[in-house]
Design a protein around this motif. Sequence first.
Motif, PDB file in Angstrom:
ATOM      1  N   GLN A   2     -20.982 -70.715  34.406  1.00  0.00           N
ATOM      2  CA  GLN A   2     -20.464 -71.851  35.179  1.00  0.00           C
ATOM      3  C   GLN A   2     -21.313 -73.113  35.046  1.00  0.00           C
ATOM      4  OE1 GLN A   2     -20.331 -68.646  36.380  1.00  0.00           O
ATOM      5  NE2 GLN A   2     -18.882 -68.504  38.078  1.00  0.00           N
ATOM      6  N   LEU A   3     -22.515 -72.987  34.498  1.00  0.00           N
ATOM      7  CA  LEU A   3     -23.418 -74.137  34.466  1.00  0.00           C
ATOM      8  C   LEU A   3     -22.827 -75.310  33.695  1.00  0.00           C
ATOM      9  CD1 LEU A   3     -26.904 -72.442  33.894  1.00  0.00           C
ATOM     10  CD2 LEU A   3     -25.857 -73.148  36.059  1.00  0.00           C
ATOM     11  N   ALA A   4     -22.090 -75.035  32.648  1.00  0.00           N
ATOM     12  CA  ALA A   4     -21.518 -76.108  31.823  1.00  0.00           C
ATOM     13  C   ALA A   4     -20.560 -76.993  32.602  1.00  0.00           C
ATOM     14  CB  ALA A   4     -20.804 -75.508  30.617  1.00  0.00           C
ATOM     15  N   HIS A   5     -20.044 -76.475  33.728  1.00  0.00           N
ATOM     16  CA  HIS A   5     -19.093 -77.238  34.537  1.00  0.00           C
ATOM     17  C   HIS A   5     -19.790 -78.121  35.577  1.00  0.00           C
ATOM     18  CE1 HIS A   5     -15.993 -74.830  32.671  1.00  0.00           C
ATOM     19  NE2 HIS A   5     -16.541 -73.724  33.131  1.00  0.00           N
ATOM     20  N   ILE A   6     -21.107 -77.989  35.693  1.00  0.00           N
ATOM     21  CA  ILE A   6     -21.860 -78.788  36.666  1.00  0.00           C
ATOM     22  C   ILE A   6     -22.462 -79.964  35.905  1.00  0.00           C
ATOM     23  CG2 ILE A   6     -23.730 -78.784  38.357  1.00  0.00           C
ATOM     24  CD1 ILE A   6     -23.328 -75.743  38.608  1.00  0.00           C
ATOM     25  N   THR A   7     -21.791 -81.086  35.934  1.00  0.00           N
ATOM     26  CA  THR A   7     -22.169 -82.214  35.077  1.00  0.00           C
ATOM     27  C   THR A   7     -22.947 -83.300  35.813  1.00  0.00           C
ATOM     28  OG1 THR A   7     -20.021 -83.261  35.494  1.00  0.00           O
ATOM     29  CG2 THR A   7     -20.203 -81.838  33.557  1.00  0.00           C
ATOM     30  N   VAL A   8     -23.193 -83.126  37.110  1.00  0.00           N
ATOM     31  CA  VAL A   8     -23.963 -84.121  37.852  1.00  0.00           C
ATOM     32  C   VAL A   8     -25.426 -84.082  37.422  1.00  0.00           C
ATOM     33  CG1 VAL A   8     -22.427 -84.042  39.848  1.00  0.00           C
ATOM     34  CG2 VAL A   8     -24.417 -82.521  39.763  1.00  0.00           C
ATOM     35  N   PRO A   9     -26.180 -85.156  37.647  1.00  0.00           N
ATOM     36  CA  PRO A   9     -27.613 -85.123  37.325  1.00  0.00           C
ATOM     37  C   PRO A   9     -28.339 -84.034  38.119  1.00  0.00           C
ATOM     38  CG  PRO A   9     -26.877 -87.370  37.736  1.00  0.00           C
ATOM     39  CD  PRO A   9     -25.763 -86.479  38.163  1.00  0.00           C
ATOM     40  N   CYS A  10     -29.176 -83.274  37.434  1.00  0.00           N
ATOM     41  CA  CYS A  10     -29.908 -82.171  38.068  1.00  0.00           C
ATOM     42  C   CYS A  10     -31.387 -82.247  37.701  1.00  0.00           C
ATOM     43  CB  CYS A  10     -29.356 -80.819  37.618  1.00  0.00           C
ATOM     44  SG  CYS A  10     -27.656 -80.484  38.113  1.00  0.00           S
ATOM     45  N   LEU A  11     -32.235 -81.979  38.674  1.00  0.00           N
ATOM     46  CA  LEU A  11     -33.670 -81.841  38.457  1.00  0.00           C
ATOM     47  C   LEU A  11     -34.050 -80.417  38.826  1.00  0.00           C
ATOM     48  CD1 LEU A  11     -36.570 -82.871  37.954  1.00  0.00           C
ATOM     49  CD2 LEU A  11     -36.600 -83.668  40.348  1.00  0.00           C
ATOM     50  N   VAL A  12     -34.552 -79.673  37.848  1.00  0.00           N
ATOM     51  CA  VAL A  12     -34.990 -78.295  38.062  1.00  0.00           C
ATOM     52  C   VAL A  12     -36.504 -78.299  38.196  1.00  0.00           C
ATOM     53  CG1 VAL A  12     -35.068 -75.964  37.097  1.00  0.00           C
ATOM     54  CG2 VAL A  12     -33.029 -77.397  36.756  1.00  0.00           C
ATOM     55  N   ILE A  13     -37.008 -77.777  39.311  1.00  0.00           N
ATOM     56  CA  ILE A  13     -38.449 -77.722  39.578  1.00  0.00           C
ATOM     57  C   ILE A  13     -38.862 -76.257  39.684  1.00  0.00           C
ATOM     58  CG2 ILE A  13     -40.322 -78.409  41.117  1.00  0.00           C
ATOM     59  CD1 ILE A  13     -38.531 -80.656  42.164  1.00  0.00           C
ATOM     60  N   SER A  14     -39.886 -75.877  38.940  1.00  0.00           N
ATOM     61  CA  SER A  14     -40.324 -74.484  38.950  1.00  0.00           C
ATOM     62  C   SER A  14     -41.837 -74.409  38.869  1.00  0.00           C
ATOM     63  CB  SER A  14     -39.703 -73.729  37.775  1.00  0.00           C
ATOM     64  OG  SER A  14     -40.067 -72.363  37.790  1.00  0.00           O
ATOM     65  N   GLY A  15     -42.407 -73.426  39.548  1.00  0.00           N
ATOM     66  CA  GLY A  15     -43.842 -73.192  39.484  1.00  0.00           C
ATOM     67  C   GLY A  15     -44.195 -72.235  38.365  1.00  0.00           C
ATOM     68  N   GLU A  16     -45.230 -72.547  37.629  1.00  0.00           N
ATOM     69  CA  GLU A  16     -45.646 -71.677  36.530  1.00  0.00           C
ATOM     70  C   GLU A  16     -46.131 -70.305  37.016  1.00  0.00           C
ATOM     71  OE1 GLU A  16     -48.511 -73.826  34.231  1.00  0.00           O
ATOM     72  OE2 GLU A  16     -47.026 -75.207  33.392  1.00  0.00           O
ATOM     73  N   GLU A  17     -46.478 -70.203  38.304  1.00  0.00           N
ATOM     74  CA  GLU A  17     -46.963 -68.939  38.851  1.00  0.00           C
ATOM     75  C   GLU A  17     -45.881 -68.172  39.608  1.00  0.00           C
ATOM     76  OE1 GLU A  17     -50.416 -69.761  41.213  1.00  0.00           O
ATOM     77  OE2 GLU A  17     -51.567 -70.551  39.526  1.00  0.00           O
TER      78      GLU A  17
ATOM     79  N   VAL B 148     -21.472 -73.601  44.842  1.00  0.00           N
ATOM     80  CA  VAL B 148     -20.718 -74.657  45.523  1.00  0.00           C
ATOM     81  C   VAL B 148     -20.388 -75.780  44.548  1.00  0.00           C
ATOM     82  CG1 VAL B 148     -20.781 -76.411  47.339  1.00  0.00           C
ATOM     83  CG2 VAL B 148     -21.715 -74.131  47.788  1.00  0.00           C
ATOM     84  N   ALA B 149     -21.380 -76.213  43.783  1.00  0.00           N
ATOM     85  CA  ALA B 149     -21.182 -77.324  42.853  1.00  0.00           C
ATOM     86  C   ALA B 149     -20.175 -76.987  41.761  1.00  0.00           C
ATOM     87  CB  ALA B 149     -22.518 -77.716  42.224  1.00  0.00           C
ATOM     88  N   ALA B 150     -20.198 -75.749  41.266  1.00  0.00           N
ATOM     89  CA  ALA B 150     -19.267 -75.355  40.213  1.00  0.00           C
ATOM     90  C   ALA B 150     -17.832 -75.305  40.721  1.00  0.00           C
ATOM     91  CB  ALA B 150     -19.669 -73.996  39.644  1.00  0.00           C
ATOM     92  N   ASN B 151     -17.677 -74.872  41.969  1.00  0.00           N
ATOM     93  CA  ASN B 151     -16.328 -74.705  42.525  1.00  0.00           C
ATOM     94  C   ASN B 151     -15.769 -75.969  43.168  1.00  0.00           C
ATOM     95  OD1 ASN B 151     -16.203 -71.961  41.807  1.00  0.00           O
ATOM     96  ND2 ASN B 151     -17.288 -71.354  43.664  1.00  0.00           N
ATOM     97  N   ARG B 152     -16.662 -76.823  43.681  1.00  0.00           N
ATOM     98  CA  ARG B 152     -16.218 -78.016  44.397  1.00  0.00           C
ATOM     99  C   ARG B 152     -17.044 -79.232  43.966  1.00  0.00           C
ATOM    100  NH1 ARG B 152     -13.846 -77.703  49.401  1.00  0.00           N
ATOM    101  NH2 ARG B 152     -14.036 -79.970  49.333  1.00  0.00           N
ATOM    102  N   PRO B 153     -16.795 -79.745  42.780  1.00  0.00           N
ATOM    103  CA  PRO B 153     -17.587 -80.883  42.281  1.00  0.00           C
ATOM    104  C   PRO B 153     -17.491 -82.134  43.145  1.00  0.00           C
ATOM    105  CG  PRO B 153     -15.685 -80.444  40.871  1.00  0.00           C
ATOM    106  CD  PRO B 153     -15.802 -79.278  41.795  1.00  0.00           C
ATOM    107  N   ASP B 154     -16.462 -82.225  43.980  1.00  0.00           N
ATOM    108  CA  ASP B 154     -16.338 -83.395  44.856  1.00  0.00           C
ATOM    109  C   ASP B 154     -17.419 -83.446  45.930  1.00  0.00           C
ATOM    110  OD1 ASP B 154     -14.758 -81.044  45.796  1.00  0.00           O
ATOM    111  OD2 ASP B 154     -14.519 -82.278  47.603  1.00  0.00           O
ATOM    112  N   LEU B 155     -18.070 -82.323  46.162  1.00  0.00           N
ATOM    113  CA  LEU B 155     -19.062 -82.270  47.240  1.00  0.00           C
ATOM    114  C   LEU B 155     -20.443 -82.752  46.816  1.00  0.00           C
ATOM    115  CD1 LEU B 155     -18.208 -78.838  48.920  1.00  0.00           C
ATOM    116  CD2 LEU B 155     -17.465 -81.127  49.601  1.00  0.00           C
ATOM    117  N   VAL B 156     -20.704 -82.838  45.500  1.00  0.00           N
ATOM    118  CA  VAL B 156     -22.084 -83.060  45.047  1.00  0.00           C
ATOM    119  C   VAL B 156     -22.169 -84.247  44.103  1.00  0.00           C
ATOM    120  CG1 VAL B 156     -21.775 -81.309  43.243  1.00  0.00           C
ATOM    121  CG2 VAL B 156     -24.063 -81.948  43.929  1.00  0.00           C
ATOM    122  N   ARG B 157     -23.206 -85.069  44.308  1.00  0.00           N
ATOM    123  CA  ARG B 157     -23.454 -86.213  43.417  1.00  0.00           C
ATOM    124  C   ARG B 157     -24.690 -86.002  42.551  1.00  0.00           C
ATOM    125  NH1 ARG B 157     -23.781 -91.226  47.193  1.00  0.00           N
ATOM    126  NH2 ARG B 157     -24.455 -92.327  45.315  1.00  0.00           N
ATOM    127  N   SER B 158     -25.637 -85.196  43.007  1.00  0.00           N
ATOM    128  CA  SER B 158     -26.791 -84.790  42.199  1.00  0.00           C
ATOM    129  C   SER B 158     -27.401 -83.558  42.842  1.00  0.00           C
ATOM    130  CB  SER B 158     -27.828 -85.912  42.069  1.00  0.00           C
ATOM    131  OG  SER B 158     -28.646 -85.983  43.214  1.00  0.00           O
TER     132      SER B 158
END
Length: 271
Positions: free
Chosen positions: A206-221, A108-118
Amino acid sequence: MSTARRIKAAGGEFHVDDTGELDLVPVVCFHSLFLDNRQMDEFTKAAAGQFRVIRPEYRGQGRSCAANSDIVTVEQDAGEMTAVLDVMGITNAHFLSSSMGGDVGLRVAANRPDLVRSMVITGSSARAEPADQLAEFRVWVDDVGERGFVDDVLDTTVKIMFGKTTLADPSKADVVQLWTERIAALPTSLKPAMAGVIERSSVIPQLAHITVPCLVISGEECIARPPEWAHELADGLPNSELWMMSGIGHSPLLEAPEIVNPRILEFFRTH
């Protein structure tokens, strides 16, 4: 308190829970496969009075319309969720996603950047399923389609959704039991949605086109989307930070809400 809505869009009717505060910045929540939008219950409570929380459910999942083919691709989900947001008049929203919700939200963010702020992306990735794991998951999806979530199928699903530390922690037994019961009650009609997730294509280009601030959270397990996939996702997003959590598996929002939700809210408040 959320109000249930039925949104007609993209040839279907979609269930959406919406706290409805039109004067607050919206947070759109994209849930995991198997977990429906109740996965975001604790976040919704934590966000009360700070953000309007909008929680749609995808085609063939939860209380939304049934699947209309043998596979509901994540691209179809992304298009339909975009249509739902357009009908609701939502723009410039924060996105909170988990697992397959990340597959949907990134598209969604890659195709419609107007929809997302972070964006906050938990337990997810940008790559396609590796061939060896895909082969195993195809067998598992066929098994679910025949038998439902019972016995070893249920046990495998729960071990995918929660880390080993969480599963061994008596203080987290209630949340594990709650979601084990909910997963056990899932219908075999979930198969097209499951097929769509495991057969997903890579979204890394497509990730390079998503320029809004992003926080990636992942579990080590996390075994479904392992840590190196989270690093790859964060590295591919131009404006991102990565939070790796020890003792956590695939579902940080459920496994440690008392830690995760405050940080997510702070991230949204600063963006």
